[in-house]
Design an enzyme around this catalytic site. Structure first.
Site, mmCIF file in Angstrom:
data_model
loop_
_atom_site.group_PDB
_atom_site.id
_atom_site.type_symbol
_atom_site.label_atom_id
_atom_site.label_comp_id
_atom_site.label_asym_id
_atom_site.label_seq_id
_atom_site.Cartn_x
_atom_site.Cartn_y
_atom_site.Cartn_z
ATOM 1 C CG ASP A 98 -2.103 -0.921 1.060
ATOM 2 O OD1 ASP A 98 -2.367 -1.348 -0.079
ATOM 3 O OD2 ASP A 98 -2.765 -1.213 2.074
ATOM 4 N N GLY A 99 2.019 1.195 0.681
ATOM 5 C CA GLY A 99 2.887 2.367 0.739
ATOM 6 C C GLY A 99 3.367 2.788 -0.634
ATOM 7 C CG ASN A 114 -3.784 5.807 3.906
ATOM 8 O OD1 ASN A 114 -4.758 5.569 3.182
ATOM 9 N ND2 ASN A 114 -2.957 4.863 4.302
ATOM 10 N NE ARG A 168 7.146 17.577 26.581
ATOM 11 C CZ ARG A 168 7.598 18.739 27.044
ATOM 12 N NH1 ARG A 168 8.804 19.157 26.714
ATOM 13 N NH2 ARG A 168 6.860 19.453 27.867
ATOM 14 C CB ALA A 212 -4.166 3.416 7.414
ATOM 15 C CG LEU A 243 -8.615 -0.524 12.102
ATOM 16 C CD1 LEU A 243 -10.060 -0.459 12.558
ATOM 17 C CD2 LEU A 243 -8.479 -1.482 10.927
ATOM 18 C CB SER A 244 -3.610 1.175 14.563
ATOM 19 O OG SER A 244 -3.352 0.334 13.466
#
Length: 280
Positions: free
Chosen positions: A66-67, A141, A152, A183, A186-187
């Protein structure tokens, strides 16, 4: 289609072999086929507008993951050339072909003009510093504000169409397209959006608040993210990285450009999503 331009991830040995197979087959069937020859860092070119496909190019074939396809989409967004991908990576949400035995079928469909084109929304991102635009780029994306170096707490002020929405304290903030919803978004726990939809999803990363949730906004909304605290950077599609300073604003809007993806099979979004997630 008769004129093809191949963009491959040169860091993958399997991709190099696939280039030879595709080029040989297309040329043997009377098609013109050129291969992107520029030198890339870590398998990728940097920045939008970095490819020089011939003027008569009918189709871009990407070989990698995909990249690789996303890089081609960003680099050639101004050309409106349809793209199709051969997966030599991991999941390959955006690619159409993964198995070697399907490559000839794909090539035959392209040569016979037996395909559909699906348009995908893109995002424009502008970085404003002391009232002046210093950077403008595009993403298929997502645009992410995240840590520049040390981990931080980061703090953002978010405005929508000039109206204050919220202040986020988090490890980052994602503005994703429907394509990008599967992508990083979702994570980070954001919602999955059908790829042909037209909207922007705003998702905090590891928020330091119990009530922080994703927000789905109209594609016509202008999102302005103000850097309030922390060492930050704006990242476009996981590739282009721009350092941010306190007080900088990242203004995100729907782009006038779209990515035109070729669809070869009548596989629904939900079926494709199910198949890909089952392979994780």
């Amino acid at each position: 289609m008769k004129n093809f331009y191949i963009i491959a991830n040169s860091s993958k040995e399997e991709a190099k072999k696939t280039v030879e197979v595709v080029e040989s087959y297309l040329r043997s069937h009377g098609a013109s086929c050129q291969i992107e020859q520029q030198n890339r860092k870590d398998g990728y070119l940097r920045g939008a507008g970095c490819y020089e496909a011939p003027e008569d190019t009918d189709c871009i074939i990407t070989i990698g993951g995909d990249g690789t396809l996303i890089q081609a989409a960003r680099g050639l967004s101004y050309r409106k050339i349809p793209l199709v991908g051969i997966n030599r990576g991991h999941l390959g949400y955006l690619t159409q072909v993964s198995r070697d035995e399907d490559i000839r079928e794909m090539a035959n469909a392209l040569l016979a003009d037996q395909y559909q084109i699906e348009e995908r929304m893109m995002l424009d991102g502008r970085i404003i510093r002391t009232g002046k635009e210093i950077v403008k780029d595009i993403a298929l994306n997502e645009i992410v504000l995240t840590h520049r170096d040390v981990i931080r707490v980061l703090r953002f002020g978010v405005y929508v169409n000039g109206e204050f929405l919220n202040e986020y304290t988090a490890d980052g903030l994602i503005a994703a397209t429907p394509t990008g919803s599967t992508a990083y978004n979702l994570s980070a726990g954001g919602p999955i959006v059908a790829p042909n939809a037209c909207m922007t999803v705003l998702t905090p990363i590891c928020s330091h608040a119990l009530n922080a949730r994703s927000i789905v906004l109209s594609a016509e909304d202008e999102i302005c993210i103000e850097v309030r605290e922390g060492s930050q950077a704006a990242v476009f599609d996981g590739d282009m990285i721009f350092e941010l300073k306190r007080g900088d604003q990242v203004v995100i809007t729907k782009s006038d450009r779209v990515t035109r993806l070729i669809r070869l099979k009548q596989v629904s979004f939900l079926e494709n999503l199910s198949n890909k997630l089952a392979g994780i």
